[in-house]
Design an enzyme around this catalytic site. Sequence first.
Site, PDB file in Angstrom:
ATOM      1  N   THR A  94       3.159   4.640   0.843  1.00  0.00           N
ATOM      2  CA  THR A  94       2.971   5.776   1.745  1.00  0.00           C
ATOM      3  C   THR A  94       1.483   5.991   2.013  1.00  0.00           C
ATOM      4  O   THR A  94       1.058   6.182   3.154  1.00  0.00           O
ATOM      5  CB  THR A  94       3.564   7.055   1.104  1.00  0.00           C
ATOM      6  OG1 THR A  94       4.963   6.849   0.931  1.00  0.00           O
ATOM      7  CG2 THR A  94       3.336   8.274   1.969  1.00  0.00           C
ATOM      8  N   GLY A 140       0.791  -1.249   0.000  1.00  0.00           N
ATOM      9  CA  GLY A 140       0.000   0.000   0.000  1.00  0.00           C
ATOM     10  C   GLY A 140       0.812   1.282   0.000  1.00  0.00           C
ATOM     11  O   GLY A 140       0.246   2.363  -0.148  1.00  0.00           O
ATOM     12  N   HIS A 185     -33.204  16.701  -3.800  1.00  0.00           N
ATOM     13  CA  HIS A 185     -33.368  17.659  -2.702  1.00  0.00           C
ATOM     14  C   HIS A 185     -33.757  16.899  -1.450  1.00  0.00           C
ATOM     15  O   HIS A 185     -34.631  16.037  -1.518  1.00  0.00           O
ATOM     16  CB  HIS A 185     -34.456  18.677  -3.050  1.00  0.00           C
ATOM     17  CG  HIS A 185     -34.735  19.620  -1.930  1.00  0.00           C
ATOM     18  ND1 HIS A 185     -33.881  20.634  -1.585  1.00  0.00           N
ATOM     19  CD2 HIS A 185     -35.773  19.664  -1.031  1.00  0.00           C
ATOM     20  CE1 HIS A 185     -34.377  21.294  -0.555  1.00  0.00           C
ATOM     21  NE2 HIS A 185     -35.525  20.718  -0.194  1.00  0.00           N
ATOM     22  N   GLY A 210      13.885  -3.490  -4.140  1.00  0.00           N
ATOM     23  CA  GLY A 210      14.351  -3.898  -5.466  1.00  0.00           C
ATOM     24  C   GLY A 210      15.368  -2.942  -6.054  1.00  0.00           C
ATOM     25  O   GLY A 210      15.423  -1.776  -5.695  1.00  0.00           O
TER      26      GLY A 210
END
Length: 464
Positions: free
Chosen positions: A41, A39, A443, A115
């Site tokens: 930062t 995931g 509304h 990596g």
Amino acid sequence: MAQYDVIIIGSGPGGYVCAIRCAQLGLKTAVVEGRDTLGGTCLNVGCIPSKALLHASHQLHEAEHNFAKMGLKGKSPSVDWKQMLAYKSETIEANTKGIEFLFKKNKIDWLKGWGSIPEAGKVAVGDDVHEAKHIIIASGSDSANVPGADVTIDEKVVVTSTGALELSSIPKTMIVIGGGVIGLELGSVYTRLGSDVTVIEYLDAITPGQDGEIAKQFQRLLQKQGLKFITGAAVSKVEAKGNKADVTYTLRKDDSEHTLKADTVLVATGRKPFTEGLNLDGLGIAMTKRGQIAVDDHYRTNVPGIYAIGDVIEGPMLAHKAEDEGMAIAEILADQAGHVNYEVIPGVIYTHPEVASVGATEETLKQEGRAYKVGKFSFMGNGRAKANFAADGFVKILADKETDRILGCHVIGPMAGDLIHEVCVAMEFGAAAEDLARTCHAHPTYSEAMREAALACNDGPIHA
Ligand code: NAI
């Protein structure tokens, strides 16, 4: 040695979304991630945990300021900071585990470790070397230091957004360096939790790049909530002294130097691409002057077979921009027509009220010399907002003077970050303000304010 069609370096929103799209399109895909959880930062130390703290502290604000007005009487809740941090951690865990589940579901391999790219076509992770036809760098960004003031960050007294998400206690006083998105979101959190927060911003206004009118109103509303602002001030020194720190700044108008003390100093002066250890120099990958990886409009670097997306390349450092690039590059690699419309990338600040924007600002339109019209509507005229004590703010739609085509929209108000998307869709379809104005809006909803602003571009709003 495993062989893949695609290896993506980094599992943030750019990388993980790219991986899922690649897998959906039939490409054998792996993602390299060195953190213990997926995931990036965003999920671990960014968007998600900060939203958890914003949500919790907003509930406290509502209880303290609005409950009694609605007849909800009783003792205001007190803050159990440990429990609030535990709630934040559980939120992170639920989200990062969710990505792990999606990886398994889509048969994406997680290569655990950091990596590097010894040569095109190869990715090394620890002692293992994996082969891939395509390598996508999605390694994200890291907090940048205060420009020109090499500040020592200990993540305890002087913190970045990462440290600010797990302070050992709620500070009595906090100085935020930088009135941008991070500074204002986290500054809001701690103000609501009782800290005395001062934001020091280099420019004369907060949130650079934001529509000027919105930025002014935003600063006014945050001041009403208790945040203090020192604008037009450059921070030149931060000195930690025991469990406090001194911040020295120079007012640009008269060059006078001042020092303030606080329990916590948050450095929020931007982020920089994170490319450490990737071997970009060794590969001869071309960079921009601002230290980003240079790519063409198909996300290709100058080294064949190596691509880059997200915060490491040009453009706004936003999770959703990275996600879109991740999907686009996956589609391009699968011989489809992947594309990102950079004209329609919304930006949201998750304070209360929220601030959201998309497309051109009045300032950019003036610079371009483009003839435009403005449709504005205040949430004061929106019944739902008034009932919910959320009527501070307004919607502003900018449309081409001749064609009525929507060019931009800026909202400060309740749920602005969600409301903005109806304008994003409208802009994707090249809609005119009249198209929005003729669309029936339920509304009572906040969204009626969007329609009213669209009406204001032509014959005029109803409730103003
Ligand atoms: P930012 O670029 O939004 O703001 C940094 C601020 O620091 C600017 O206003 C700048 O003028 C000021 N500054 C720079 N040097 C200074 C100095 N010496 N003294 C005083 N002020 C100084 O950067 P921020 O807030 O750190 O965010 C980093 C990135 O993360 C941004 O690209 C942002 O879009 C992204 N982000 C997005 C979020 C969202 O979409 N809600 C949430 C958090 C971060």
